[in-house]
Design an enzyme around this catalytic site. Structure first.
Site, PDB file in Angstrom:
ATOM      1  N   GLU A  16       0.826  -1.231   0.000  1.00 45.72           N
ATOM      2  CA  GLU A  16       0.000   0.000   0.000  1.00 45.72           C
ATOM      3  C   GLU A  16       0.848   1.264   0.000  1.00 45.72           C
ATOM      4  OE1 GLU A  16      -1.433   1.824   3.438  1.00 45.72           O
ATOM      5  OE2 GLU A  16      -0.997   0.130   4.758  1.00 45.72           O
TER       6      GLU A  16
ATOM      7  N   LYS B  54      -3.365  -2.562  16.300  1.00 46.29           N
ATOM      8  CA  LYS B  54      -2.734  -1.626  17.223  1.00 46.29           C
ATOM      9  C   LYS B  54      -3.697  -1.239  18.316  1.00 46.29           C
ATOM     10  CE  LYS B  54       0.023   1.295  14.659  1.00 46.29           C
ATOM     11  NZ  LYS B  54      -0.689   0.925  13.459  1.00 46.29           N
TER      12      LYS B  54
HETATM   13  N1  PSU Z   1      -2.150   1.537  10.586  1.00 40.93           N
HETATM   14  C1  PSU Z   1      -0.801   1.675  10.635  1.00 40.93           C
HETATM   15  N2  PSU Z   1      -0.157   2.378   9.677  1.00 40.93           N
HETATM   16  C2  PSU Z   1      -0.846   2.938   8.644  1.00 40.93           C
HETATM   17  C3  PSU Z   1      -2.260   2.771   8.579  1.00 40.93           C
HETATM   18  C4  PSU Z   1      -2.866   2.067   9.563  1.00 40.93           C
HETATM   19  O1  PSU Z   1      -0.173   1.174  11.533  1.00 40.93           O
HETATM   20  O2  PSU Z   1      -0.207   3.581   7.790  1.00 40.93           O
HETATM   21  C5  PSU Z   1      -3.007   3.327   7.391  1.00 40.93           C
HETATM   22  C6  PSU Z   1      -3.335   2.184   6.412  1.00 40.93           C
HETATM   23  O3  PSU Z   1      -3.236   2.688   5.093  1.00 40.93           O
HETATM   24  C7  PSU Z   1      -4.784   1.882   6.731  1.00 40.93           C
HETATM   25  C8  PSU Z   1      -5.307   3.251   7.070  1.00 40.93           C
HETATM   26  O4  PSU Z   1      -5.496   1.291   5.663  1.00 40.93           O
HETATM   27  O5  PSU Z   1      -4.258   3.855   7.814  1.00 40.93           O
HETATM   28  C9  PSU Z   1      -6.573   3.187   7.861  1.00 40.93           C
HETATM   29  O6  PSU Z   1      -7.109   4.466   7.957  1.00 40.93           O
HETATM   30  P1  PSU Z   1      -8.598   4.645   8.498  1.00 40.93           P
HETATM   31  O7  PSU Z   1      -8.561   4.183   9.918  1.00 40.93           O
HETATM   32  O8  PSU Z   1      -8.864   6.103   8.346  1.00 40.93           O
HETATM   33  O9  PSU Z   1      -9.475   3.780   7.632  1.00 40.93           O
END
Ligand code: PSU
Ligand code: MN
Length: 306
Positions: free
Chosen positions: A26, A161
């Protein structure tokens, strides 16, 4: 399948045609998940690790409105330098990014969509989005979970996390029929640390076992994704109290400042990094490397088993 919206890099196209392993990666982790220049260094190194383990890397992004599966080095550098100025694109952002021709960093959800369009089955990242703490009130649930429910891609990550509500994230995945599998572990890895108190649904101990389960999911016509959770290597795992303390303060500050929507995850990640004086970033980088390796091995086993 190439279309007017999708551009697959020649090397990725060739690998797919030859039936050799490909691993999707990603780009929100590059633009929003880590600071420059570590983000670019990490993204390039991750591609290298995928190669060393016998697969072709396909980093995804939206560039000038094109959905890209496989980026050039310059494109990775460009996204990394632009950082937070790049639009973080989840599923809902795709139509406007295409229609208006802007650049977008792909979240786990959007990377799954692009990978699936291109025919890539295995995807490595650091962490997925999930059910946020306080979601009972805010309804902040990442579109990543819905994508796992609907898109047949295996996501290799380091568990969930603690910026998320882990039990609720697991409940959501159960409801949606997404298998949560531990790689060499019975307990869900907690991203920065190797384990949490929460059990995974199943444990596998080899790339072959993981590939076989994914193959079965495809063969049985289930259109759901699969979550493979891989613990951070022992030597890089963080002290539990340190990281939990940092997460608590970050979550509190986000609440006080009223941070919400798509800003929430990047804000929490950056805060945790500041509070831990960068050691969470080091752990984050190492766990992504480890996930890239395991994903490449699974992609290889999956191709060989077909
Ligand atoms: N968790 C991490 N690092 C990240 C992300 C999540 O430890 O970079 C990023 C990923 O791209 C994930 C996104 O898909 O954040 C999720 O964002 P949201 O919670 O706004 O959907
Ligand atoms: Mn959210």
């Amino acid at each position: 399948m190439e279309s007017k919206y999708l551009e697959i890099a020649p090397e990725v196209q060739k690998a797919l045609a030859d039936g050799t392993p490909v691993v999707a990666l990603e780009s929100t982790i590059i633009s929003h998940g880590m600071p420059y220049p570590q983000n670019v260094e990490t993204a390039l190194k991750v591609e290298e690790i995928v190669r060393e383990n016998g697969a072709v890397p396909a980093t995804t992004a939206i560039i000038g409105g094109k959905l890209k599966c496989g980026l050039k080095k310059e494109e990775i550098e460009y996204l990394g330098k632009k950082g937070l100025e790049v639009t973080k694109c989840s599923r809902r952002d795709i139509p406007m990014a295409i229609a208006r021709g802007f650049d977008g960093a792909t979240t786990v959800a959007t990377t799954m969509i692009i990978a699936n369009m291109a025919g890539v089955s295995i995807f490595a990242t650091g962490g997925i989005g999930g059910v946020h703490r306080g979601a009972q009130e805010t309804m902040d649930i990442s579109a990543d979970l819905e994508e796992l429910a609907n898109t047949p891609v295996m996501v290799v990550c380091a568990g969930a996390k603690a910026i998320l509500d882990i039990p609720l994230t697991l409940e959501y995945l159960e409801t949606k029929g997404v298998p949560v599998i531990g790689y060499g572990t019975d307990n869900l890895p907690a991203f920065y640390t190797r384990g949490s108190q929460f059990k995974v649904d199943y444990r596998v101990d080899s790339p072959e076992e993981a590939a076989k389960a994914f193959e079965a999911q495809r063969g049985a016509g289930l259109h759901t994704g699969m979550l493979l959770t891989n613990p951070i290597p022992e030597e890089f795992s963080m002290d539990e109290d340190t990281i939990n303390g940092a997460i608590e303060s970050a979550v509190k500050e986000a609440e006080e400042k009223g941070i919400k929507g798509k800003e929430s995850t990047p804000f929490l990640l950056a805060k945790v990094k500041d509070i831990t004086a960068g050691s969470s970033l080091d752990a984050n980088i190492q766990l992504v490397f480890n996930n890239a390796k395991v994903a490449a091995q699974i992609a290889k086993a999956y191709c060989e088993g077909k």
